[in-house]
Design a protein around this motif. Structure first.
Motif, PDB file in Angstrom:
ATOM      1  N   THR A 690       0.852  -1.182   0.000  1.00 42.69           N
ATOM      2  CA  THR A 690       0.000   0.000   0.000  1.00 42.69           C
ATOM      3  C   THR A 690       0.893   1.238   0.000  1.00 42.69           C
ATOM      4  O   THR A 690       2.092   1.146   0.324  1.00 42.69           O
ATOM      5  N   PRO A 691       0.357   2.430  -0.326  1.00 44.78           N
ATOM      6  CA  PRO A 691       1.193   3.634  -0.292  1.00 44.78           C
ATOM      7  C   PRO A 691       1.848   3.865   1.057  1.00 44.78           C
ATOM      8  O   PRO A 691       3.025   4.235   1.121  1.00 44.78           O
ATOM      9  N   ARG A 692       1.081   3.633   2.171  1.00 44.47           N
ATOM     10  CA  ARG A 692       1.689   3.869   3.480  1.00 44.47           C
ATOM     11  C   ARG A 692       2.809   2.880   3.745  1.00 44.47           C
ATOM     12  O   ARG A 692       3.872   3.247   4.265  1.00 44.47           O
ATOM     13  N   ARG A 697       8.722   1.659   3.839  1.00 44.32           N
ATOM     14  CA  ARG A 697       9.866   0.911   3.289  1.00 44.32           C
ATOM     15  C   ARG A 697      10.933   1.867   2.745  1.00 44.32           C
ATOM     16  O   ARG A 697      12.137   1.663   2.984  1.00 44.32           O
ATOM     17  N   ILE A 698      10.525   2.890   2.048  1.00 42.87           N
ATOM     18  CA  ILE A 698      11.487   3.863   1.518  1.00 42.87           C
ATOM     19  C   ILE A 698      12.199   4.585   2.655  1.00 42.87           C
ATOM     20  O   ILE A 698      13.421   4.787   2.634  1.00 42.87           O
ATOM     21  N   THR A 699      11.433   4.961   3.681  1.00 41.37           N
ATOM     22  CA  THR A 699      12.025   5.683   4.815  1.00 41.37           C
ATOM     23  C   THR A 699      13.058   4.831   5.537  1.00 41.37           C
ATOM     24  O   THR A 699      14.154   5.312   5.886  1.00 41.37           O
ATOM     25  N   GLU A 720      -3.458   7.570  -0.552  1.00 40.11           N
ATOM     26  CA  GLU A 720      -4.484   6.649  -0.052  1.00 40.11           C
ATOM     27  C   GLU A 720      -5.850   7.322  -0.029  1.00 40.11           C
ATOM     28  O   GLU A 720      -6.878   6.675  -0.281  1.00 40.11           O
ATOM     29  N   ARG A 721      -5.887   8.626   0.284  1.00 40.21           N
ATOM     30  CA  ARG A 721      -7.171   9.328   0.285  1.00 40.21           C
ATOM     31  C   ARG A 721      -7.781   9.332  -1.108  1.00 40.21           C
ATOM     32  O   ARG A 721      -8.991   9.157  -1.280  1.00 40.21           O
ATOM     33  N   VAL A 722      -6.904   9.512  -2.143  1.00 40.19           N
ATOM     34  CA  VAL A 722      -7.401   9.494  -3.522  1.00 40.19           C
ATOM     35  C   VAL A 722      -7.874   8.107  -3.912  1.00 40.19           C
ATOM     36  O   VAL A 722      -8.901   7.933  -4.580  1.00 40.19           O
ATOM     37  N   LEU A 723      -7.111   7.070  -3.473  1.00 38.33           N
ATOM     38  CA  LEU A 723      -7.420   5.704  -3.905  1.00 38.33           C
ATOM     39  C   LEU A 723      -8.592   5.088  -3.138  1.00 38.33           C
ATOM     40  O   LEU A 723      -9.376   4.325  -3.722  1.00 38.33           O
ATOM     41  N   TYR A 724      -8.709   5.395  -1.838  1.00 34.14           N
ATOM     42  CA  TYR A 724      -9.645   4.663  -1.005  1.00 34.14           C
ATOM     43  C   TYR A 724     -10.742   5.520  -0.374  1.00 34.14           C
ATOM     44  O   TYR A 724     -11.789   4.973   0.018  1.00 34.14           O
ATOM     45  N   ALA A 725     -10.522   6.814  -0.209  1.00 33.55           N
ATOM     46  CA  ALA A 725     -11.508   7.642   0.500  1.00 33.55           C
ATOM     47  C   ALA A 725     -12.695   7.930  -0.410  1.00 33.55           C
ATOM     48  O   ALA A 725     -12.599   7.832  -1.640  1.00 33.55           O
ATOM     49  N   PRO A 726     -13.851   8.290   0.181  1.00 32.50           N
ATOM     50  CA  PRO A 726     -15.027   8.635  -0.625  1.00 32.50           C
ATOM     51  C   PRO A 726     -14.745   9.849  -1.503  1.00 32.50           C
ATOM     52  O   PRO A 726     -13.874  10.671  -1.215  1.00 32.50           O
ATOM     53  N   ALA A 727     -15.451   9.962  -2.595  1.00 34.41           N
ATOM     54  CA  ALA A 727     -15.278  11.079  -3.518  1.00 34.41           C
ATOM     55  C   ALA A 727     -15.642  12.381  -2.819  1.00 34.41           C
ATOM     56  O   ALA A 727     -16.495  12.417  -1.933  1.00 34.41           O
TER      57      ALA A 727
END
Length: 812
Positions: A690-692, A697-699, A720-727
């Protein structure tokens, strides 16, 4: 491409197009290649300097220094160390070449021979204009003012070209300037569009304004070209330069500006030509040994052979007695000459010494009394000219020349002068060759025998030149063409205190009936003339297998009874002459000259006047630049993608820093940039996370500090807000700044080697190859689909007919 990059490209293009008006100034055009390369290098230096944190005034200073270095490399070879590093004498050598160019300007007409001095002046002038245009238009962003140096370049070039100028040059120069203005105008309009944001009805796009500007520019250019056709002729326009320079016409003499044929031999004739230049008849039993002389050069300054005086007088009905001839009762030979349309600019070809010349419109012709050269006034073309010449038939014997008294003191002082820096090898070799000779004639024939011996090879692939350095190289390598042989023998004769000069013209023409002769482009030639009291200037032939030895030298050199068949400066093979052939289609004249080799014998091209312009160097440079460009494609692509994602080039793009709400595309673009930046610096992406999780992992892998880790976290949260949160939920954080913060921390952890690899060969550029592969695959699929449909459309009806017949059966 950024605005500065566009302005740089268009500035260089405008300068190159404006410099085209100078093409008619020289007999060859290869100097323009040199000038365009200089413009490109100067522009590239400007690009690099403008990216540095230095002051703006340092940009043109650096460009001028690089321009000076390029001129030293191209024109001061003898003063350079390893060919690219200026030596102690580099500036002095460059100054000498420039001074010779200034002298050539006053000596030659248009088109002039491409001497080193003239090429230096033209290339450096184009380079200076390129620096000015780049400084005004790009460094200081005043593109309109850049038209002033472009106008100066066009005005000078077109004014000097005179009748050789063309409206085409104006059209190209104007197009280059308009393109530069359009590039700056688009930048201004785009910046206006970002500041003044109107509604849908009042919106004016940059492309609309650009189109209108282009229409205005094209209309103005068309009017500038077409309007003079319908106006009275005032002879004041940029496209009408008049008739060129005049030779004057005062009674006391005028200045000759006709083309010096010696230098033109090295460049104007670059390949063998069978075109007939002139035809003539000559009532002499030695017509096949009579050269047609156009002029001679009497001064050697160490850089080249040239005329010491350019003063000419009106052409008299009878020419004055030749210099040094004591017996006036010499028989005459009569010649009738016709110039073809192929010979436009030349001094008048005549047997030497001419006694009288009959030409139409005698007032249009001038005489150089020092060299007995007849030149057209005002550089008038001689094509189609019909004239008659009466010449003295001098036939001294070897014994008579051997017994000739010493030359007068004034003749010896003028025609034995040599530059102080003449290489010592010239004098040493001259004295060694003539050690056993007792008279000037014996010394002259000893030099002829030495030059025509087997140790010297006729070769036009070597670089031309008649200066001290060229003579030293020729004596070392012992390869060259007629200009090398003539200038070197004349210099060596002067070392021996024999008055000498270099003559130019044509070897005897070909004939089939023994009376009518034809001179082609293969017969250009140069030879030395030596002075003998009582007889004047006598011709000697030091060039092996070319030309015809004079009768008075046949006892001391190999006899030759036929004129040349090959040009003395045309391209010939650099290899040794092939063995004569006994084939029936090989004439005796060809066998004598060693030209009877295989019919398929290769003919090499003459060398260019500068190493920088040779085909081999340009080809190699092109391949190297292509390879460098190919290797830099990943870097350029990756940089363009980053600018598009984070904003750049003066306009808002996905992932930009704007204070307003960010769209979903902008947020995802910022996240993609973080993932690709980590990939380039050694952390490949993991699509399963997932993005988080990916940000964590990058950090951890890159050991990011707290600030960079927080920036990566904000990017992951927004994604994640764009991918999973309501419109309907929006992001207003400056994500581009967060990407740059995290990227700087990734670079610090990667080290120098990792940063260099990420810059030059970014692993994420593999996506470019994937995109190309997908595009090719999609194109192939589309082509296959369309092909299948086309085949179906053609064969379907036929197939259906056969199917119906088969179903119906034979008894149907």
């Amino acid at each position: 491409m950024t605005t500065r990059a566009k302005l740089t490209v268009y500035s260089a293009l405008a300068t190159a197009l404006a410099s085209l008006c100078m093409l008619p100034l020289l007999t060859t055009r290869s100097w323009l290649t040199h000038a365009v390369l200089v413009v490109g290098v100067v522009s590239a230096v400007g690009v690099g300097m403008r990216r540095s944190p230095l002051y703006r005034w340092s940009v043109p200073v650096a460009q001028l220094l690089v321009l000076l270095l390029l001129m030293l490399i191209g024109f001061a070879g003898s003063g350079m160390t390893a060919g690219v590093l200026p030596g102690a004498d580099a500036l002095r050598v460059l100054g000498r070449v420039f001074s010779s160019g200034v002298d050539d300007i006053g000596q030659y007409a248009i088109p002039a021979p491409p001497t080193a001095g003239l090429r230096l002046i033209l290339v450096s002038a184009v380079g200076l204009i390129a620096v000015l245009v780049d400084t005004i238009a790009v460094t200081y962003r005043r593109a309109a003012l850049a038209g002033l140096p472009l106008l100066a370049l066009f005005s000078i070039g077109n004014g000097l070209a005179g009748e050789h100028g063309s409206w085409v040059w104006f059209c190209l120069a104007a197009a280059g300037y308009l393109a530069l203005l359009f590039a700056e105008g688009q930048d201004r309009v785009s910046r206006w569009g970002r500041v003044f944001r109107g509604g849908a009805r009042g919106t004016v796009t940059s492309s609309q304004v650009s189109l209108g500007g282009q229409q205005v520019g094209v209309l103005a250019l068309a009017l500038a070209l077409l309007l003079p056709v319908f106006l009275p002729r005032w002879d004041l326009g940029l496209l009408d330069s008049g008739s060129g320079g005049s030779s004057g016409g005062g009674p006391g003499g005028s200045v000759a500006t006709s083309l010096d044929p010696l230098v033109s031999l090295e460049s104007a004739i670059t390949k063998p030509s069978n075109n007939e230049l002139l035809s003539y008849t000559l009532d002499s039993d030695l017509a096949e040994q009579t050269y047609l002389r156009t002029g001679s050069l009497d001064q050697f300054d160490g850089t080249n052979w040239k005329l010491s005086s350019t003063v000419v007088t009106a052409l008299p009905a009878t020419l004055p007695a030749p210099e040094g001839l004591h017996d006036p009762n010499v028989p005459h030979i009569e010649g009738d000459f016709r110039v073809s349309d192929q010979l436009e600019k030349s001094w008048l070809p005549m047997p030497y010494p001419a006694a009288s010349v009959k030409v139409p419109e005698r007032d249009d012709w001038k005489l150089d009394p020092m060299t007995r050269t007849v030149v057209p006034a005002n550089d008038k073309p001689i094509r189609g000219l019909h004239y008659q010449v009466s010449a003295l038939d001098l036939r001294p014997t070897a014994d008579e020349l051997r017994a000739a008294p010493p030359a007068p003191q004034d003749v010896r002082e003028h025609y034995t002068a040599l530059p102080s820096d003449l290489p010592s090898v010239v004098a040493d070799q001259a004295r060694a060759v003539t050690a056993n000779a007792r008279t000037d004639y014996d010394r002259a024939t000893a030099l002829v025998n030495w030059f025509t011996g087997p140790q010297f090879k006729y070769d036009t692939s070597v670089e031309g030149g008649t200066g001290s350095n060229a003579i030293a190289v020729f004596l070392r390598d012992r390869r060259g063409f007629c200009v090398h042989f003539a200038s070197t023998m004349a210099a060596m004769a002067r070392v021996l205190k024999i008055p000498a000069r270099v003559a130019v013209g044509f070897t005897p023409g070909d004939t089939k009936d023994g009376r009518n002769y034809s001179v082609t482009g293969r017969m250009y030639h140069a030879w030395p003339e030596l002075y003998f009291s009582g007889y004047g200037w006598m011709r000697f032939e030091p060039t092996p297998s070319r030309g015809v030895p004079a009768r008075y030298t046949e006892a001391s050199s190999a006899p030759t009874t036929a004129p040349t068949q090959q040009p003395t400066v045309a391209a010939t093979s650099a290899a040794a002459a092939p063995a004569p052939s006994s084939s029936s289609d090989c004439t005796a004249k060809q066998r004598q000259l060693g030209d009877c080799g295989p019919k398929g014998k290769a003919v090499s091209q003459a060398a260019e006047e500068s190493w920088l312009l040779s085909g081999q160097v340009l080809g190699t440079l092109g391949v190297v630049l292509a390879l460098i460009a190919l290797l830099l494609i990943p870097m350029f692509w990756r940089t363009a993608v980053r600018r598009r994602r984070l904003g750049g080039g003066g306009r808002r793009r996905p992932g930009g820093d704007g204070p307003t709400e960010l769209t979903d595309a902008q947020v995802l673009a910022a996240w993609d940039e973080l993932v690709d930046s980590a990939w380039d610096l050694g952390i490949p992406p993991d699509e399963s996370r997932t993005p988080r999780s990916a940000a964590r992992r990058i950090t951890e892998t890159a050991h990011l500090d707290a600030e960079a880790a927080a920036a990566a976290g904000r990017l992951a949260l927004a994604t994640e807000r764009v991918l999973y949160a309501p419109a309907g939920q929006v992001t207003t954080a400056p994500l581009a700044a967060d990407v740059r913060t995290a990227r700087r921390a990734l670079q610090a952890d990667a080290g120098r080697r990792g940063r260099i690899r990420a810059l030059l060969l970014p692993p994420s550029s593999a996506q470019l190859w994937w995109r190309i592969s997908d595009a090719v695959r999609a194109a192939r699929t589309a082509v296959a689909t369309r092909t299948g449909r086309a085949v179906e459309a053609v064969t379907g009806p036929v197939r259906r007919v056969f199917t119906r017949r088969k179903r119906s059966g034979p008894g149907a």
